[in-house]
Design an enzyme around this catalytic site. Structure first.
Site, short mmCIF file in Angstrom:
data_model
loop_
_atom_site.label_atom_id
_atom_site.label_comp_id
_atom_site.label_asym_id
_atom_site.label_seq_id
_atom_site.Cartn_x
_atom_site.Cartn_y
_atom_site.Cartn_z
N ARG A 105 2.01 -0.49 -5.04
CA ARG A 105 1.46 -2.08 -4.95
C ARG A 105 0.85 -2.61 -3.62
O ARG A 105 1.15 -1.81 -2.42
CB ARG A 105 3.00 -2.67 -4.88
CG ARG A 105 3.88 -2.87 -3.58
CD ARG A 105 4.54 -1.42 -3.06
NE ARG A 105 5.09 -0.67 -4.35
CZ ARG A 105 6.36 -0.87 -4.57
NH1 ARG A 105 6.94 -1.85 -3.89
NH2 ARG A 105 6.75 -0.38 -5.36
N ALA A 150 0.78 -1.08 -0.07
CA ALA A 150 -0.07 0.13 0.10
C ALA A 150 0.83 1.04 -0.08
O ALA A 150 0.49 2.10 0.87
CB ALA A 150 -1.14 0.00 1.21
N HIS A 151 1.90 1.28 -0.97
CA HIS A 151 2.64 2.36 -1.04
C HIS A 151 3.35 2.47 -2.62
O HIS A 151 3.25 1.43 -3.15
CB HIS A 151 3.77 2.70 0.06
CG HIS A 151 4.62 1.53 0.17
ND1 HIS A 151 4.50 0.49 0.98
CD2 HIS A 151 5.64 1.22 -0.60
CE1 HIS A 151 5.55 -0.19 0.73
NE2 HIS A 151 6.26 0.07 -0.24
N GLY A 152 3.98 3.51 -3.03
CA GLY A 152 4.59 3.38 -4.18
C GLY A 152 6.05 3.83 -3.68
O GLY A 152 6.50 4.31 -2.66
#
Ligand code: TYD
Length: 138
Positions: A98, A51-53
């Site tokens: 992702r 839950a981040h890029g």
């Protein structure tokens, strides 16, 4: 940078009756030098990771044991990769949101990374990610 650059890389595999062996050399088998390795394990059923890029980081994600799904999102479209083999790695290019989901019991997720840990490289807010991802579109 877009989803089309992300792909499963089949890693070398020496098969032997006494067991298989896979190896990875930075820049030879994957498109970056390896500066960091980390792994995620002991994920409780139903939990999600990611839950981040990342602005610059390149990664190769491998299911060393068990299975999980990686959902990649470049701000335009999403693709789900099912990871369940220690000789397949998912190359994740920069600017990719992702989510890692559907971990099996005992799954081990190993990640090879192109840079040392740097919190400043993270995009943890999805709206902020979308602004930066779309700003890079030509
Ligand atoms: P994070 O990348 O948010 O985990 P995930 O993507 O699996 O959900 O990392 C969780 C925490 O772990 C982060 O806040 C800081 C620490 N960490 C490091 O110190 N070094 C590292 O190389 C990584 C990947 C994480």
């Amino acid at each position: 940078m877009g989803l089309e650059q992300c792909r499963i890389i089949q890693l070398p595999r020496f098969q032997d009756p006494s067991g298989d062996l896979t190896f990875i050399e930075g820049t030879h088998h994957i498109p970056f030098d390896i500066r960091r390795v980390y792994y995620i394990y002991g994920v409780p059923a139903g939990s999600q990771r990611g839950a981040h890029g990342h602005r610059e980081l390149q990664q190769l994600i491998i299911a060393l044991s068990g299975s999980f799904d990686v959902v990649l999102d470049d701000g335009r479209s999403k693709q789900c990769f099912q990871m369940n083999s220690p000789y397949n790695g998912l190359y994740v290019c920069p600017m990719m949101w992702r989510n890692l989901v559907n971990f099996s019991s005992g799954a081990v997720c190993m990640v090879l990374a192109s840079e040392h840990y740097d919190e400043a490289d993270y995009l943890r807010d999805y709206d902020r990610f979308l602004i930066e991802a779309r700003g890079q579109e030509t």
